[in-house]
Motif scaffolding. Structure first.
Motif, PDB file in Angstrom:
ATOM      1  N   GLN A 138      72.930 -41.052 -50.880  1.00 20.36           N
ATOM      2  CA  GLN A 138      73.480 -40.502 -52.123  1.00 20.36           C
ATOM      3  C   GLN A 138      74.177 -39.173 -51.893  1.00 20.36           C
ATOM      4  O   GLN A 138      73.729 -38.346 -51.098  1.00 20.36           O
ATOM      5  CB  GLN A 138      72.350 -40.309 -53.135  1.00 20.36           C
ATOM      6  CG  GLN A 138      72.767 -39.648 -54.444  1.00 20.36           C
ATOM      7  CD  GLN A 138      71.646 -39.626 -55.453  1.00 20.36           C
ATOM      8  OE1 GLN A 138      71.117 -40.667 -55.841  1.00 20.36           O
ATOM      9  NE2 GLN A 138      71.262 -38.434 -55.910  1.00 20.36           N
ATOM     10  N   ALA A 139      75.281 -38.972 -52.595  1.00 19.89           N
ATOM     11  CA  ALA A 139      75.933 -37.661 -52.678  1.00 19.89           C
ATOM     12  C   ALA A 139      75.657 -37.095 -54.066  1.00 19.89           C
ATOM     13  O   ALA A 139      76.082 -37.680 -55.071  1.00 19.89           O
ATOM     14  CB  ALA A 139      77.430 -37.781 -52.427  1.00 19.89           C
ATOM     15  N   SER A 140      74.938 -35.992 -54.123  1.00 21.47           N
ATOM     16  CA  SER A 140      74.604 -35.348 -55.387  1.00 21.47           C
ATOM     17  C   SER A 140      75.579 -34.203 -55.656  1.00 21.47           C
ATOM     18  O   SER A 140      75.983 -33.494 -54.730  1.00 21.47           O
ATOM     19  CB  SER A 140      73.175 -34.793 -55.347  1.00 21.47           C
ATOM     20  OG  SER A 140      72.240 -35.830 -55.104  1.00 21.47           O
ATOM     21  N   VAL A 141      75.935 -34.027 -56.916  1.00 27.43           N
ATOM     22  CA  VAL A 141      76.890 -32.985 -57.303  1.00 27.43           C
ATOM     23  C   VAL A 141      76.183 -31.976 -58.197  1.00 27.43           C
ATOM     24  O   VAL A 141      75.635 -32.339 -59.245  1.00 27.43           O
ATOM     25  CB  VAL A 141      78.105 -33.581 -58.038  1.00 27.43           C
ATOM     26  CG1 VAL A 141      79.094 -32.482 -58.404  1.00 27.43           C
ATOM     27  CG2 VAL A 141      78.777 -34.650 -57.181  1.00 27.43           C
ATOM     28  N   PHE A 142      76.200 -30.723 -57.766  1.00 21.96           N
ATOM     29  CA  PHE A 142      75.543 -29.642 -58.494  1.00 21.96           C
ATOM     30  C   PHE A 142      76.593 -28.681 -59.022  1.00 21.96           C
ATOM     31  O   PHE A 142      77.490 -28.257 -58.280  1.00 21.96           O
ATOM     32  CB  PHE A 142      74.560 -28.908 -57.582  1.00 21.96           C
ATOM     33  CG  PHE A 142      73.537 -29.815 -56.955  1.00 21.96           C
ATOM     34  CD1 PHE A 142      72.402 -30.189 -57.651  1.00 21.96           C
ATOM     35  CD2 PHE A 142      73.729 -30.317 -55.678  1.00 21.96           C
ATOM     36  CE1 PHE A 142      71.461 -31.038 -57.097  1.00 21.96           C
ATOM     37  CE2 PHE A 142      72.798 -31.164 -55.101  1.00 21.96           C
ATOM     38  CZ  PHE A 142      71.661 -31.532 -55.806  1.00 21.96           C
ATOM     39  N   SER A 143      76.505 -28.330 -60.292  1.00 21.29           N
ATOM     40  CA  SER A 143      77.461 -27.416 -60.910  1.00 21.29           C
ATOM     41  C   SER A 143      77.232 -25.998 -60.414  1.00 21.29           C
ATOM     42  O   SER A 143      76.227 -25.693 -59.762  1.00 21.29           O
ATOM     43  CB  SER A 143      77.328 -27.456 -62.431  1.00 21.29           C
ATOM     44  OG  SER A 143      76.123 -26.812 -62.828  1.00 21.29           O
ATOM     45  N   ALA A 144      78.162 -25.111 -60.743  1.00 16.07           N
ATOM     46  CA  ALA A 144      78.046 -23.712 -60.338  1.00 16.07           C
ATOM     47  C   ALA A 144      76.856 -23.008 -60.993  1.00 16.07           C
ATOM     48  O   ALA A 144      76.459 -21.931 -60.554  1.00 16.07           O
ATOM     49  CB  ALA A 144      79.334 -22.967 -60.665  1.00 16.07           C
ATOM     50  N   SER A 145      76.289 -23.625 -62.028  1.00 13.00           N
ATOM     51  CA  SER A 145      75.089 -23.065 -62.650  1.00 13.00           C
ATOM     52  C   SER A 145      73.812 -23.679 -62.092  1.00 13.00           C
ATOM     53  O   SER A 145      72.716 -23.328 -62.506  1.00 13.00           O
ATOM     54  CB  SER A 145      75.133 -23.277 -64.168  1.00 13.00           C
ATOM     55  OG  SER A 145      75.113 -24.664 -64.481  1.00 13.00           O
ATOM     56  N   GLY A 146      73.965 -24.618 -61.150  1.00 15.13           N
ATOM     57  CA  GLY A 146      72.811 -25.229 -60.509  1.00 15.13           C
ATOM     58  C   GLY A 146      72.337 -26.530 -61.118  1.00 15.13           C
ATOM     59  O   GLY A 146      71.345 -27.096 -60.663  1.00 15.13           O
ATOM     60  N   SER A 147      73.044 -27.031 -62.121  1.00 18.42           N
ATOM     61  CA  SER A 147      72.637 -28.285 -62.754  1.00 18.42           C
ATOM     62  C   SER A 147      73.108 -29.481 -61.927  1.00 18.42           C
ATOM     63  O   SER A 147      74.194 -29.449 -61.341  1.00 18.42           O
ATOM     64  CB  SER A 147      73.232 -28.392 -64.162  1.00 18.42           C
ATOM     65  OG  SER A 147      72.786 -27.331 -64.967  1.00 18.42           O
ATOM     66  N   LEU A 148      72.294 -30.524 -61.895  1.00 20.17           N
ATOM     67  CA  LEU A 148      72.709 -31.784 -61.288  1.00 20.17           C
ATOM     68  C   LEU A 148      73.589 -32.514 -62.297  1.00 20.17           C
ATOM     69  O   LEU A 148      73.116 -32.955 -63.341  1.00 20.17           O
ATOM     70  CB  LEU A 148      71.495 -32.641 -60.935  1.00 20.17           C
ATOM     71  CG  LEU A 148      71.774 -34.037 -60.353  1.00 20.17           C
ATOM     72  CD1 LEU A 148      72.524 -33.942 -59.034  1.00 20.17           C
ATOM     73  CD2 LEU A 148      70.465 -34.805 -60.170  1.00 20.17           C
ATOM     74  N   VAL A 149      74.888 -32.616 -62.007  1.00 21.85           N
ATOM     75  CA  VAL A 149      75.836 -33.160 -62.986  1.00 21.85           C
ATOM     76  C   VAL A 149      76.253 -34.590 -62.682  1.00 21.85           C
ATOM     77  O   VAL A 149      76.965 -35.209 -63.482  1.00 21.85           O
ATOM     78  CB  VAL A 149      77.085 -32.264 -63.098  1.00 21.85           C
ATOM     79  CG1 VAL A 149      76.727 -30.927 -63.705  1.00 21.85           C
ATOM     80  CG2 VAL A 149      77.773 -32.082 -61.751  1.00 21.85           C
TER      81      VAL A 149
END
Length: 216
Positions: free
Chosen positions: A111-122
């Motif tokens: 899996q490739a997980s994407v984290f926003s600049a605020s640290g949320s998993l988006v």
């Protein structure tokens, strides 16, 4: 003006955006890696990307376990990796694309997980086309999600997915603007990989960003 209807023609207005992206060529040492070593190096790459004013940084496929000895071939999985990359994204105010193995029930996904600049998993993408060696342990993904970061819509494919042109076409039809391709490969030839990347980009009018390994 349309003389029959009396209405003015509609136009689609395009505008240019500047998006700064960091792509990591992850250095592989001759000596065996550890997960801790990989995480520390990934953290430094994320910091470097943020210092260079990048808005998105993409790490290579299986970034946590590359070069880590494995006696039975089954990938190592840890629930702590998600929180680690969340913290790095938040700390450095940058979108982080971090590919690593995850488990869900008895299934293991690449899996490739994407984290926003605020640290949320988006969002996340799960590799649809595992390699032959992975297929013994890794469950194929089934979805092709578009991840809207607010300032750009991105999509992800991983490693072996590049050999299947329909994946990039599906993403283009769903509205992707940038397609990320994290991988850990050098072949069959570097020129062959480049030809495939160029073809996927040209055929689908997509920007494609590769993140791979460097060294041995």
């Amino acid at each position: 003006m349309n003389e029959e209807t009396g209405t003015a023609p509609s136009f689609v207005h395009y505008y240019m955006r500047k998006i700064r992206i960091a792509s990591v060529s992850y250095l592989m040492e001759d000596s065996p890696h550890t997960v801790e070593f990989n995480l520390n190096r990934a953290a430094k790459y994320i910091e470097d990307a943020s210092t260079a004013a990048a808005q998105i940084v993409c790490l290579p496929e299986t970034v946590t376990t590359n070069g880590v000895p494995n006696s039975n071939g089954k990938p190592e999985v840890s629930d702590t990796w998600t929180s680690f990359f969340q913290e790095q994204a938040r700390k450095h105010s940058i979108v982080v694309i971090a590919p690593f193995f995850v488990s869900e029930g008895k299934a293991i996904y690449n899996q490739a997980s994407v984290f926003s600049a605020s640290g949320s998993l988006v969002g996340h993408y799960r590799k649809v086309q595992p390699t032959g060696s992975e297929a013994r342990w890794v469950t194929p993904g089934r979805d092709f999600p578009i991840i809207d970061l607010g300032f750009v819509k991105i999509a992800i494919m991983i490693c072996m997915d590049i050999y299947f042109p329909e994946i990039a076409r599906i993403y283009a039809m769903k509205g992707a603007e940038i397609l990320f391709w994290p991988t850990t490969t050098h072949g069959p030839t570097q020129s062959g990989l480049e030809a495939q990347l160029r073809s996927r980009a040209l055929d689908n009018s997509l920007w494609i960003v590769e993140s791979n390994l460097a060294g041995h």
